[in-house]
Write a protein that holds these residues in place. Structure first.
Motif, PDB file in Angstrom:
ATOM      1  N   GLU A 256       0.830  -1.207   0.000  1.00  0.00           N
ATOM      2  CA  GLU A 256       0.000   0.000   0.000  1.00  0.00           C
ATOM      3  C   GLU A 256       0.864   1.257   0.000  1.00  0.00           C
ATOM      4  O   GLU A 256       0.546   2.249  -0.673  1.00  0.00           O
ATOM      5  CB  GLU A 256      -0.931  -0.014   1.209  1.00  0.00           C
ATOM      6  N   LYS A 257       1.960   1.236   0.724  1.00  0.00           N
ATOM      7  CA  LYS A 257       2.860   2.393   0.758  1.00  0.00           C
ATOM      8  C   LYS A 257       3.443   2.666  -0.629  1.00  0.00           C
ATOM      9  O   LYS A 257       3.564   3.821  -1.051  1.00  0.00           O
ATOM     10  CB  LYS A 257       3.994   2.139   1.751  1.00  0.00           C
ATOM     11  N   LYS A 258       3.772   1.605  -1.339  1.00  0.00           N
ATOM     12  CA  LYS A 258       4.332   1.783  -2.685  1.00  0.00           C
ATOM     13  C   LYS A 258       3.279   2.339  -3.646  1.00  0.00           C
ATOM     14  O   LYS A 258       3.583   3.189  -4.491  1.00  0.00           O
ATOM     15  CB  LYS A 258       4.901   0.462  -3.195  1.00  0.00           C
ATOM     16  N   VAL A 259       2.046   1.888  -3.510  1.00  0.00           N
ATOM     17  CA  VAL A 259       0.963   2.427  -4.333  1.00  0.00           C
ATOM     18  C   VAL A 259       0.796   3.922  -4.060  1.00  0.00           C
ATOM     19  O   VAL A 259       0.697   4.736  -4.992  1.00  0.00           O
ATOM     20  CB  VAL A 259      -0.361   1.691  -4.057  1.00  0.00           C
ATOM     21  N   ALA A 260       0.775   4.304  -2.778  1.00  0.00           N
ATOM     22  CA  ALA A 260       0.626   5.710  -2.418  1.00  0.00           C
ATOM     23  C   ALA A 260       1.750   6.544  -3.009  1.00  0.00           C
ATOM     24  O   ALA A 260       1.527   7.650  -3.528  1.00  0.00           O
ATOM     25  CB  ALA A 260       0.597   5.857  -0.897  1.00  0.00           C
ATOM     26  N   SER A 261       2.963   6.023  -2.953  1.00  0.00           N
ATOM     27  CA  SER A 261       4.111   6.758  -3.483  1.00  0.00           C
ATOM     28  C   SER A 261       4.000   6.953  -4.984  1.00  0.00           C
ATOM     29  O   SER A 261       4.233   8.054  -5.500  1.00  0.00           O
ATOM     30  CB  SER A 261       5.403   6.005  -3.143  1.00  0.00           C
TER      31      SER A 261
ATOM     32  N   MET B 132      -6.042  -6.406  -3.295  1.00  0.00           N
ATOM     33  CA  MET B 132      -5.110  -5.300  -3.483  1.00  0.00           C
ATOM     34  C   MET B 132      -5.578  -4.397  -4.617  1.00  0.00           C
ATOM     35  O   MET B 132      -5.527  -3.169  -4.526  1.00  0.00           O
ATOM     36  CB  MET B 132      -3.718  -5.856  -3.789  1.00  0.00           C
ATOM     37  N   LYS B 133      -6.046  -4.999  -5.708  1.00  0.00           N
ATOM     38  CA  LYS B 133      -6.539  -4.212  -6.841  1.00  0.00           C
ATOM     39  C   LYS B 133      -7.749  -3.369  -6.439  1.00  0.00           C
ATOM     40  O   LYS B 133      -7.847  -2.191  -6.813  1.00  0.00           O
ATOM     41  CB  LYS B 133      -6.909  -5.133  -8.005  1.00  0.00           C
ATOM     42  N   THR B 134      -8.675  -3.964  -5.714  1.00  0.00           N
ATOM     43  CA  THR B 134      -9.856  -3.230  -5.276  1.00  0.00           C
ATOM     44  C   THR B 134      -9.453  -2.035  -4.423  1.00  0.00           C
ATOM     45  O   THR B 134      -9.953  -0.912  -4.622  1.00  0.00           O
ATOM     46  CB  THR B 134     -10.799  -4.144  -4.471  1.00  0.00           C
ATOM     47  N   TRP B 135      -8.539  -2.257  -3.487  1.00  0.00           N
ATOM     48  CA  TRP B 135      -8.077  -1.159  -2.620  1.00  0.00           C
ATOM     49  C   TRP B 135      -7.400  -0.065  -3.459  1.00  0.00           C
ATOM     50  O   TRP B 135      -7.636   1.129  -3.253  1.00  0.00           O
ATOM     51  CB  TRP B 135      -7.093  -1.714  -1.583  1.00  0.00           C
TER      52      TRP B 135
ATOM     53  N   TYR C 158      -4.950  11.245 -17.689  1.00  0.00           N
ATOM     54  CA  TYR C 158      -3.888  10.606 -18.466  1.00  0.00           C
ATOM     55  C   TYR C 158      -2.761  10.137 -17.547  1.00  0.00           C
ATOM     56  O   TYR C 158      -2.256   9.012 -17.675  1.00  0.00           O
ATOM     57  CB  TYR C 158      -3.356  11.589 -19.516  1.00  0.00           C
ATOM     58  N   ASN C 159      -2.365  10.967 -16.598  1.00  0.00           N
ATOM     59  CA  ASN C 159      -1.269  10.607 -15.702  1.00  0.00           C
ATOM     60  C   ASN C 159      -1.696   9.610 -14.632  1.00  0.00           C
ATOM     61  O   ASN C 159      -0.864   8.818 -14.158  1.00  0.00           O
ATOM     62  CB  ASN C 159      -0.672  11.872 -15.079  1.00  0.00           C
ATOM     63  N   ALA C 160      -2.972   9.594 -14.274  1.00  0.00           N
ATOM     64  CA  ALA C 160      -3.474   8.535 -13.392  1.00  0.00           C
ATOM     65  C   ALA C 160      -3.305   7.177 -14.065  1.00  0.00           C
ATOM     66  O   ALA C 160      -2.911   6.186 -13.422  1.00  0.00           O
ATOM     67  CB  ALA C 160      -4.939   8.786 -13.038  1.00  0.00           C
ATOM     68  N   ASN C 161      -3.585   7.123 -15.354  1.00  0.00           N
ATOM     69  CA  ASN C 161      -3.368   5.881 -16.106  1.00  0.00           C
ATOM     70  C   ASN C 161      -1.892   5.494 -16.116  1.00  0.00           C
ATOM     71  O   ASN C 161      -1.550   4.306 -16.011  1.00  0.00           O
ATOM     72  CB  ASN C 161      -3.871   6.031 -17.539  1.00  0.00           C
ATOM     73  N   LYS C 162      -1.013   6.488 -16.259  1.00  0.00           N
ATOM     74  CA  LYS C 162       0.422   6.208 -16.244  1.00  0.00           C
ATOM     75  C   LYS C 162       0.843   5.635 -14.898  1.00  0.00           C
ATOM     76  O   LYS C 162       1.688   4.731 -14.830  1.00  0.00           O
ATOM     77  CB  LYS C 162       1.205   7.483 -16.543  1.00  0.00           C
ATOM     78  N   ALA C 163       0.267   6.144 -13.822  1.00  0.00           N
ATOM     79  CA  ALA C 163       0.582   5.627 -12.487  1.00  0.00           C
ATOM     80  C   ALA C 163       0.166   4.164 -12.372  1.00  0.00           C
ATOM     81  O   ALA C 163       0.917   3.329 -11.846  1.00  0.00           O
ATOM     82  CB  ALA C 163      -0.108   6.471 -11.421  1.00  0.00           C
ATOM     83  N   LEU C 164      -1.021   3.851 -12.858  1.00  0.00           N
ATOM     84  CA  LEU C 164      -1.479   2.459 -12.833  1.00  0.00           C
ATOM     85  C   LEU C 164      -0.559   1.567 -13.668  1.00  0.00           C
ATOM     86  O   LEU C 164      -0.250   0.428 -13.281  1.00  0.00           O
ATOM     87  CB  LEU C 164      -2.913   2.370 -13.359  1.00  0.00           C
ATOM     88  N   MET C 165      -0.108   2.049 -14.793  1.00  0.00           N
ATOM     89  CA  MET C 165       0.803   1.274 -15.629  1.00  0.00           C
ATOM     90  C   MET C 165       2.130   1.038 -14.923  1.00  0.00           C
ATOM     91  O   MET C 165       2.719  -0.047 -15.035  1.00  0.00           O
ATOM     92  CB  MET C 165       1.009   1.993 -16.965  1.00  0.00           C
ATOM     93  N   ASN C 166       2.630   2.036 -14.179  1.00  0.00           N
ATOM     94  CA  ASN C 166       3.851   1.835 -13.399  1.00  0.00           C
ATOM     95  C   ASN C 166       3.675   0.702 -12.390  1.00  0.00           C
ATOM     96  O   ASN C 166       4.640   0.017 -12.045  1.00  0.00           O
ATOM     97  CB  ASN C 166       4.223   3.119 -12.655  1.00  0.00           C
ATOM     98  N   LEU C 167       2.445   0.528 -11.912  1.00  0.00           N
ATOM     99  CA  LEU C 167       2.139  -0.512 -10.938  1.00  0.00           C
ATOM    100  C   LEU C 167       1.771  -1.838 -11.608  1.00  0.00           C
ATOM    101  O   LEU C 167       1.398  -2.801 -10.925  1.00  0.00           O
ATOM    102  CB  LEU C 167       0.997  -0.045 -10.037  1.00  0.00           C
TER     103      LEU C 167
ATOM    104  N   GLU D 218       3.834 -11.992  -5.878  1.00  0.00           N
ATOM    105  CA  GLU D 218       3.997 -13.039  -4.872  1.00  0.00           C
ATOM    106  C   GLU D 218       2.701 -13.320  -4.097  1.00  0.00           C
ATOM    107  O   GLU D 218       2.631 -14.271  -3.331  1.00  0.00           O
ATOM    108  CB  GLU D 218       5.108 -12.662  -3.886  1.00  0.00           C
ATOM    109  N   LEU D 219       1.693 -12.476  -4.319  1.00  0.00           N
ATOM    110  CA  LEU D 219       0.424 -12.657  -3.623  1.00  0.00           C
ATOM    111  C   LEU D 219      -0.401 -13.768  -4.263  1.00  0.00           C
ATOM    112  O   LEU D 219      -0.245 -14.064  -5.450  1.00  0.00           O
ATOM    113  CB  LEU D 219      -0.390 -11.352  -3.655  1.00  0.00           C
ATOM    114  N   SER D 220      -1.312 -14.323  -3.477  1.00  0.00           N
ATOM    115  CA  SER D 220      -2.269 -15.274  -4.038  1.00  0.00           C
ATOM    116  C   SER D 220      -3.254 -14.527  -4.923  1.00  0.00           C
ATOM    117  O   SER D 220      -3.351 -13.290  -4.870  1.00  0.00           O
ATOM    118  CB  SER D 220      -3.025 -15.984  -2.918  1.00  0.00           C
ATOM    119  N   GLU D 221      -3.992 -15.256  -5.725  1.00  0.00           N
ATOM    120  CA  GLU D 221      -4.973 -14.623  -6.611  1.00  0.00           C
ATOM    121  C   GLU D 221      -6.004 -13.838  -5.804  1.00  0.00           C
ATOM    122  O   GLU D 221      -6.399 -12.733  -6.191  1.00  0.00           O
ATOM    123  CB  GLU D 221      -5.669 -15.700  -7.451  1.00  0.00           C
ATOM    124  N   GLU D 222      -6.419 -14.392  -4.682  1.00  0.00           N
ATOM    125  CA  GLU D 222      -7.395 -13.694  -3.837  1.00  0.00           C
ATOM    126  C   GLU D 222      -6.801 -12.414  -3.263  1.00  0.00           C
ATOM    127  O   GLU D 222      -7.453 -11.364  -3.241  1.00  0.00           O
ATOM    128  CB  GLU D 222      -7.848 -14.615  -2.698  1.00  0.00           C
ATOM    129  N   GLU D 223      -5.557 -12.493  -2.803  1.00  0.00           N
ATOM    130  CA  GLU D 223      -4.899 -11.307  -2.238  1.00  0.00           C
ATOM    131  C   GLU D 223      -4.672 -10.242  -3.312  1.00  0.00           C
ATOM    132  O   GLU D 223      -4.808  -9.034  -3.039  1.00  0.00           O
ATOM    133  CB  GLU D 223      -3.566 -11.710  -1.611  1.00  0.00           C
TER     134      GLU D 223
END
Length: 330
Positions: free
Chosen positions: A149-154, A218-221, A256-265, A209-214
């Motif tokens: 979550e910290k990495k997503v926020a960053s 994570m995606k929903t969050w 546009y940049n929100a999409n770029k952030a998602l792509m980085n992730l 490394e997460l399970s499919e459920e995890e």
């Protein structure tokens, strides 16, 4: 007696080559605001309307706050969850450059603004509810979130939330105004390109490394957080840009940049907006290359220590094993 062994970092034994490549990229790109002749922009500054001057000043006040969050809390929180000693060294470098970014805005203020105007800028920054909300939301994750979550926020901060402020100087650059101010922003953009890519890569290693459920949770969050941040960013953008009439263009740029952030992730884009939807004047300015002036005779637009390219999403690919590899140059 403490018998723990304190290990020295060994740069001759690299666990993850991306750490080494990123360190080299960041050190090649090193720059300082003191080398940019901001006073050359004073003539342009005097041609701006009062509303435009307020926009520029508040824009940079907001960016100063976000860079302060990133340098004081963001990188410190990420250092607790590193995979390698070399990753921690890279984060140390990023933390320092975020402090350079924050200081750079004060250099702009001291050049363009009076003492009373500077006081107003920081008072506005301290009191703006939408700016404070996004800083508090991101910092809350830094303090209480999981490592992923910290990495997503960053990444959301570096690749999305900064860009409501970056629009203005890129717009003026495209209209041949405030070129040296914009050059600082382009140098910052070049850094943020590396920061967002690197931290996004580290997220993807953990995510894989997460399970499919995890992963589903994570995606929903992640997408819920992005919706929340975008809703607040809409309000912030209206407050900044309504008076000059740029709001809708800026919101397109943000999506546009929100999409770029998602792509980085390593995630799918959320919004329909693409580069072709963004004001072409601004897209031209967002190119992270800089003007190359001789370092010793005239340090002006493009303070470069050598010829440096930015690193973006296309530079690296993650294989099925989760290991990131650098793509060959074409």
């Amino acid at each position: 007696m403490n018998n723990d062994i304190y290990k020295a970092i060994n740069w001759n034994e690299i666990e993850d080559q991306v750490d080494k490549a990123t360190w080299e990229k960041l050190t090649e790109q090193f720059w300082l605001d003191t080398r940019i002749p901001l006073s050359n922009d004073l003539d342009d500054w005097r041609t701006l309307s009062p509303a435009e001057k307020t926009l520029v000043s508040h824009d940079f006040g907001g960016l100063t706050l976000l860079d302060t969050v990133q340098s004081q809390d963001g990188m410190e929180s990420l250092r607790h969850d590193t995979r390698t000693a070399h990753e921690e060294a890279v984060l140390n470098n990023i933390q320092f450059m975020e402090s350079v970014h924050a200081k750079s805005y004060s250099s702009i203020f001291s050049t363009l603004n009076t003492a009373s105007e500077i006081t107003e800028i920081f008072e506005w920054t301290d009191k703006n509810e939408f700016l404070q909300k996004k800083a508090q939301r991101i910092n809350g994750i830094y303090q209480n979130g999981t490592p992923l979550e910290k990495k997503v926020a960053s990444v959301f901060l570096e690749t999305f939330l900064f860009y409501s402020g970056f629009y203005t100087p890129l717009y003026y650059l495209g209209h041949n105004k405030l070129a040296n101010v914009a050059e600082i922003i382009k140098l910052i953009l070049r850094d943020e390109s590396v920061h967002g890519t690197f931290i996004g890569y580290k997220f993807q290693l953990g995510f894989n490394e997460l399970s499919e459920e995890e992963q589903g949770k994570m995606k929903t969050w992640m997408y819920d957080l992005l919706f929340e941040l975008y809703e607040n960013e809409e309000k912030y953008t209206h407050e900044l840009y309504d008076e000059v009439g740029w709001t809708e263009e800026v919101l397109t740029f943000l999506r546009y940049n929100a999409n770029k952030a998602l792509m980085n992730l390593g995630q799918d884009p959320l919004f329909p907006d693409t580069a072709s939807d963004v004001n072409p004047v601004v897209m031209n300015g967002i190119s992270t290359s800089t003007s190359n002036h001789d370092f010793f005779s005239q340090v002006g637009n493009g303070y470069l220590l050598g010829s440096v390219e930015s690193m973006d999403d296309s530079d690296y690919e993650i294989g099925e094993s989760g290991q990131m590899k650098r793509r060959p140059k074409r």
